[in-house]
Design a protein around this motif. Structure first.
Motif, PDB file in Angstrom:
ATOM      1  N   SER A 113     -15.876  61.763 108.923  1.00 48.71           N
ATOM      2  CA  SER A 113     -16.000  62.984 109.725  1.00 48.71           C
ATOM      3  C   SER A 113     -17.158  62.881 110.703  1.00 48.71           C
ATOM      4  CB  SER A 113     -16.180  64.195 108.799  1.00 48.71           C
ATOM      5  OG  SER A 113     -16.323  65.363 109.547  1.00 48.71           O
ATOM      6  N   GLN A 114     -18.273  62.310 110.266  1.00 49.97           N
ATOM      7  CA  GLN A 114     -19.420  62.119 111.154  1.00 49.97           C
ATOM      8  C   GLN A 114     -19.090  61.143 112.279  1.00 49.97           C
ATOM      9  OE1 GLN A 114     -22.318  63.849 111.202  1.00 49.97           O
ATOM     10  NE2 GLN A 114     -21.246  65.072 109.671  1.00 49.97           N
ATOM     11  N   LEU A 115     -18.340  60.103 111.970  1.00 47.98           N
ATOM     12  CA  LEU A 115     -17.906  59.166 113.008  1.00 47.98           C
ATOM     13  C   LEU A 115     -17.034  59.854 114.051  1.00 47.98           C
ATOM     14  CD1 LEU A 115     -17.020  55.966 110.949  1.00 47.98           C
ATOM     15  CD2 LEU A 115     -18.911  56.242 112.551  1.00 47.98           C
ATOM     16  N   LEU A 116     -16.137  60.727 113.593  1.00 45.16           N
ATOM     17  CA  LEU A 116     -15.264  61.450 114.518  1.00 45.16           C
ATOM     18  C   LEU A 116     -16.089  62.323 115.467  1.00 45.16           C
ATOM     19  CD1 LEU A 116     -12.281  62.545 112.276  1.00 45.16           C
ATOM     20  CD2 LEU A 116     -12.293  60.776 114.036  1.00 45.16           C
ATOM     21  N   LYS A 117     -17.116  62.957 114.954  1.00 48.76           N
ATOM     22  CA  LYS A 117     -17.961  63.812 115.783  1.00 48.76           C
ATOM     23  C   LYS A 117     -18.686  63.005 116.857  1.00 48.76           C
ATOM     24  CE  LYS A 117     -18.695  67.297 112.250  1.00 48.76           C
ATOM     25  NZ  LYS A 117     -19.644  67.901 111.317  1.00 48.76           N
ATOM     26  N   GLN A 118     -19.043  61.770 116.532  1.00 51.41           N
ATOM     27  CA  GLN A 118     -19.765  60.923 117.483  1.00 51.41           C
ATOM     28  C   GLN A 118     -18.827  60.207 118.442  1.00 51.41           C
ATOM     29  OE1 GLN A 118     -22.389  58.302 115.377  1.00 51.41           O
ATOM     30  NE2 GLN A 118     -23.299  59.967 114.226  1.00 51.41           N
ATOM     31  N   PHE A 174      -9.220  59.811 102.868  1.00 51.41           N
ATOM     32  CA  PHE A 174     -10.373  58.978 102.520  1.00 51.41           C
ATOM     33  C   PHE A 174     -11.031  59.324 101.194  1.00 51.41           C
ATOM     34  CE2 PHE A 174     -10.238  58.915 107.184  1.00 51.41           C
ATOM     35  CZ  PHE A 174     -10.109  57.561 107.370  1.00 51.41           C
ATOM     36  N   GLU A 175     -10.638  60.393 100.569  1.00 50.43           N
ATOM     37  CA  GLU A 175     -11.286  60.933  99.377  1.00 50.43           C
ATOM     38  C   GLU A 175     -12.639  61.523  99.777  1.00 50.43           C
ATOM     39  OE1 GLU A 175     -11.157  58.020  96.271  1.00 50.43           O
ATOM     40  OE2 GLU A 175      -8.977  58.061  96.221  1.00 50.43           O
ATOM     41  N   MET A 176     -13.157  62.381  98.965  1.00 50.45           N
ATOM     42  CA  MET A 176     -14.301  63.227  99.317  1.00 50.45           C
ATOM     43  C   MET A 176     -15.500  62.459  99.869  1.00 50.45           C
ATOM     44  SD  MET A 176     -15.397  66.341  99.490  1.00 50.45           S
ATOM     45  CE  MET A 176     -14.542  67.404  98.371  1.00 50.45           C
ATOM     46  N   ARG A 177     -15.959  61.471  99.174  1.00 48.90           N
ATOM     47  CA  ARG A 177     -17.186  60.772  99.571  1.00 48.90           C
ATOM     48  C   ARG A 177     -17.042  60.070 100.923  1.00 48.90           C
ATOM     49  NH1 ARG A 177     -20.675  56.987  95.561  1.00 48.90           N
ATOM     50  NH2 ARG A 177     -22.624  57.387  96.587  1.00 48.90           N
ATOM     51  N   SER A 178     -15.975  59.358 101.113  1.00 49.19           N
ATOM     52  CA  SER A 178     -15.747  58.639 102.361  1.00 49.19           C
ATOM     53  C   SER A 178     -15.390  59.572 103.503  1.00 49.19           C
ATOM     54  CB  SER A 178     -14.632  57.604 102.179  1.00 49.19           C
ATOM     55  OG  SER A 178     -14.986  56.666 101.203  1.00 49.19           O
ATOM     56  N   ALA A 179     -14.750  60.686 103.199  1.00 50.76           N
ATOM     57  CA  ALA A 179     -14.331  61.630 104.235  1.00 50.76           C
ATOM     58  C   ALA A 179     -15.527  62.177 104.999  1.00 50.76           C
ATOM     59  CB  ALA A 179     -13.520  62.770 103.637  1.00 50.76           C
ATOM     60  N   ARG A 180     -16.626  62.434 104.299  1.00 54.42           N
ATOM     61  CA  ARG A 180     -17.821  62.958 104.986  1.00 54.42           C
ATOM     62  C   ARG A 180     -18.331  61.965 106.015  1.00 54.42           C
ATOM     63  NH1 ARG A 180     -19.969  65.549  99.617  1.00 54.42           N
ATOM     64  NH2 ARG A 180     -20.020  63.378  99.025  1.00 54.42           N
ATOM     65  N   GLY A 181     -18.380  60.700 105.659  1.00 49.35           N
ATOM     66  CA  GLY A 181     -18.840  59.680 106.591  1.00 49.35           C
ATOM     67  C   GLY A 181     -17.898  59.518 107.770  1.00 49.35           C
ATOM     68  N   ALA A 235     -11.250  73.570 111.213  1.00 43.94           N
ATOM     69  CA  ALA A 235     -12.227  72.778 110.463  1.00 43.94           C
ATOM     70  C   ALA A 235     -11.746  72.562 109.036  1.00 43.94           C
ATOM     71  CB  ALA A 235     -13.595  73.450 110.488  1.00 43.94           C
ATOM     72  N   GLU A 236     -11.164  73.578 108.451  1.00 43.03           N
ATOM     73  CA  GLU A 236     -10.657  73.477 107.080  1.00 43.03           C
ATOM     74  C   GLU A 236      -9.506  72.483 106.985  1.00 43.03           C
ATOM     75  OE1 GLU A 236      -8.479  76.334 103.800  1.00 43.03           O
ATOM     76  OE2 GLU A 236      -9.881  77.247 105.206  1.00 43.03           O
ATOM     77  N   ASP A 237      -8.584  72.527 107.953  1.00 49.85           N
ATOM     78  CA  ASP A 237      -7.456  71.604 107.946  1.00 49.85           C
ATOM     79  C   ASP A 237      -7.908  70.158 108.184  1.00 49.85           C
ATOM     80  OD1 ASP A 237      -5.636  73.609 107.384  1.00 49.85           O
ATOM     81  OD2 ASP A 237      -5.055  73.885 109.481  1.00 49.85           O
ATOM     82  N   LYS A 238      -8.908  69.982 109.063  1.00 55.02           N
ATOM     83  CA  LYS A 238      -9.457  68.641 109.293  1.00 55.02           C
ATOM     84  C   LYS A 238     -10.069  68.093 108.008  1.00 55.02           C
ATOM     85  CE  LYS A 238     -10.639  69.217 114.142  1.00 55.02           C
ATOM     86  NZ  LYS A 238     -11.718  69.329 115.122  1.00 55.02           N
ATOM     87  N   ALA A 239     -10.858  68.920 107.344  1.00 53.80           N
ATOM     88  CA  ALA A 239     -11.509  68.488 106.108  1.00 53.80           C
ATOM     89  C   ALA A 239     -10.464  68.132 105.053  1.00 53.80           C
ATOM     90  CB  ALA A 239     -12.440  69.578 105.591  1.00 53.80           C
ATOM     91  N   LYS A 240      -9.435  68.942 104.949  1.00 57.12           N
ATOM     92  CA  LYS A 240      -8.378  68.680 103.965  1.00 57.12           C
ATOM     93  C   LYS A 240      -7.676  67.362 104.266  1.00 57.12           C
ATOM     94  CE  LYS A 240      -4.247  70.659 101.905  1.00 57.12           C
ATOM     95  NZ  LYS A 240      -3.265  71.725 101.922  1.00 57.12           N
ATOM     96  N   ALA A 241      -7.340  67.130 105.529  1.00 60.05           N
ATOM     97  CA  ALA A 241      -6.665  65.884 105.912  1.00 60.05           C
ATOM     98  C   ALA A 241      -7.553  64.674 105.628  1.00 60.05           C
ATOM     99  CB  ALA A 241      -6.280  65.925 107.393  1.00 60.05           C
ATOM    100  N   LEU A 242      -8.822  64.741 106.024  1.00 56.95           N
ATOM    101  CA  LEU A 242      -9.733  63.620 105.809  1.00 56.95           C
ATOM    102  C   LEU A 242      -9.985  63.382 104.324  1.00 56.95           C
ATOM    103  CD1 LEU A 242     -12.282  64.154 108.708  1.00 56.95           C
ATOM    104  CD2 LEU A 242     -10.386  62.522 108.595  1.00 56.95           C
ATOM    105  N   ASN A 243     -10.106  64.450 103.548  1.00 51.50           N
ATOM    106  CA  ASN A 243     -10.294  64.297 102.100  1.00 51.50           C
ATOM    107  C   ASN A 243      -9.076  63.652 101.453  1.00 51.50           C
ATOM    108  OD1 ASN A 243     -12.881  65.330 101.992  1.00 51.50           O
ATOM    109  ND2 ASN A 243     -12.196  67.414 101.632  1.00 51.50           N
ATOM    110  N   THR A 244      -7.898  63.989 101.933  1.00 48.99           N
ATOM    111  CA  THR A 244      -6.675  63.398 101.399  1.00 48.99           C
ATOM    112  C   THR A 244      -6.604  61.913 101.735  1.00 48.99           C
ATOM    113  OG1 THR A 244      -5.482  65.495 101.573  1.00 48.99           O
ATOM    114  CG2 THR A 244      -4.142  63.493 101.449  1.00 48.99           C
TER     115      THR A 244
END
Length: 71
Positions: free
Chosen positions: A65-70, A56-63, A45-54
């Motif tokens: 990430s939700q798409l990936l879960k769905q 998409f940047e923090m704000r977009s990465a959260r969104g 989970a930590e590595d996924k968050a780091k990759a997505l933050n890199t």
């Protein structure tokens, strides 16, 4: 992503990901989500968050990430 940052480009390359085909056409969101999910299958989970933050940047990465879960 029209013009990713250098860090985002490097992370996309490391994961073997691209938003476009070899011809330069946009792949479409369903295909991109499938490819991200496959590339991040074994990541913590930590590595996924780091990759997505890199990428998409923090704000977009959260969104995204939700798409990936769905997806």
């Amino acid at each position: 992503m029209s013009k990713p940052t250098e860090a985002a480009s490097k992370e996309l390359d490391r994961l073997g990901l691209s938003f476009t085909t070899a011809e330069g056409a946009f792949k479409g969101l369903p295909q991109i989500l499938d490819e991200f999910n496959l590339a991040l299958t074994d990541a913590t989970a930590e590595d996924k968050a780091k990759a997505l933050n890199t990428i998409f940047e923090m704000r977009s990465a959260r969104g995204f990430s939700q798409l990936l879960k769905q997806g």
